[in-house]
Enzyme design. Structure first.
Site, PDB file in Angstrom:
ATOM      1  CE  LYS A  67       2.040   3.249   5.552  1.00 24.50           C
ATOM      2  NZ  LYS A  67       0.991   2.562   4.630  1.00 24.50           N
ATOM      3  CE1 TYR A 123      -0.125  -0.512   8.475  1.00 28.02           C
ATOM      4  CE2 TYR A 123      -1.171  -1.261  10.042  1.00 28.02           C
ATOM      5  CZ  TYR A 123      -0.438  -1.134   9.421  1.00 28.02           C
ATOM      6  OH  TYR A 123      -1.504  -2.198   8.589  1.00 28.02           O
ATOM      7  CG  HIS A 164      -2.060  -1.426   1.824  1.00 24.83           C
ATOM      8  ND1 HIS A 164      -1.902  -1.965   2.605  1.00 24.83           N
ATOM      9  CD2 HIS A 164      -2.244  -2.325   0.039  1.00 24.83           C
ATOM     10  CE1 HIS A 164      -2.779  -2.769   2.444  1.00 24.83           C
ATOM     11  NE2 HIS A 164      -3.118  -2.771   1.522  1.00 24.83           N
ATOM     12  CG  ASP A 173      -4.532  -6.102   0.156  1.00 27.50           C
ATOM     13  OD1 ASP A 173      -4.714  -4.109  -0.158  1.00 27.50           O
ATOM     14  OD2 ASP A 173      -4.121  -5.877   0.867  1.00 27.50           O
TER      15      ASP A 173
END
Length: 191
Positions: free
Chosen positions: A71, A131, A61, A169
Site C-alpha cells: 500500500k 490507499y 490489516h 477489528d
C-alpha cells in the site's frame, strides 16, 4: 520526491516536492517511473479512500497470500497516525513497527510493503485517507492483528479506551497468538 528510509528495510516515507504560492500549492503525488526507481518496482491496481472521525482506529490489516498487498497511503484531509508492523516470520524486525503522522499539510506518503500489517488512528476531527494497492481486495483473504495489542509498543496519540473500532477489528488476535502467513525468506513480490 524525497525518499525517507525508516528503521525497517523496505518501509519508506515519501516527501513530495511542493510548489506553493499565493494561489495554493501543486505537487506530483505519484510517478511510477520515480517510485519504481527510488522505492521498488510496483504496479498499483486499485485506489481506495476512507473518511473517518476523530478517535477512529482502523487495522491492523493485511491480505493473506496469494492476495498480498503493498500500500502507498496518504491523508488528504486532516491527520492520522499511520503504522506498519512487520509480520514476516523469521524477519529480524518481526513485531516491530514504523509510525508516521500523515497530514493534509505535510503531504507525506507512506509505503507499506507486503508482509506488513497496516493501520491508522484519526487525530483530527475528520480524516480522508487514500490507499494505492498493488493487488485487488479479496474479502476471503482478510487478515489482521489487534490494533489494541499493547505489546507492540505503539503510541497511537489517542485514548485507546475511547477509540472507535469496527467489530471485525475488535476480534483480531494479539501478535503473541498470531500465526503469520508470511515468511521473511519468501519473495512476496514474485508472481
Amino acid at each position: 520526491m524525497e525518499i525517507i528510509k525508516t528503521d525497517i528495510d523496505g518501509v519508506v516515507i515519501l516527501k513530495p516536492r511542493v510548489f506553493a504560492d499565493s494561489r495554493g500549492y501543486f505537487f506530483e503525488s505519484y510517478s511510477k517511473k520515480i517510485f519504481d526507481e527510488l522505492v521498488r518496482p510496483v504496479t498499483f491496481l486499485q485506489d481506495n479512500e476512507s473518511c473517518s472521525t476523530k478517535g477512529v482506529m482502523r487495522g491492523l490489516h493485511f491480505q493473506r497470500p496469494p492476495f498480498t498487498q503493498s500500500k502507498l497511503v496518504r491523508c488528504v484531509k486532516g491527520a492520522v497516525l499511520d503504522v506498519a508492523v512487520d509480520i514476516r516470520k523469521g524477519s529480524p524486525t518481526y513485531g516491530r513497527h514504523v509510525a508516521v503522522e500523515l497530514t493534509e499539510d505535510n503531504h507525506l506518503q507512506f509505503f507499506v510493503p507486503r508482509g506488513f500489517a497496516h493501520g491508522f488512528a484519526v487525530l483530527s476531527d475528520t480524516a480522508v485517507f487514500q490507499y494505492k494497492c498493488d493487488n485487488y481486495y479479496h474479502p476471503e483473504a482478510d487478515g489482521g492483528i489487534s490494533i489494541l495489542d499493547n505489546t507492540l509498543g505503539i503510541d497511537w496519540h489517542i485514548d485507546q479506551g475511547k477509540a472507535i473500532l469496527s467489530e471485525k477489528d475488535l476480534r483480531h488476535p494479539v501478535l503473541a497468538d498470531f500465526d503469520s502467513p508470511f515468511d521473511f525468506n519468501t519473495d512476496l513480490y514474485a508472481d
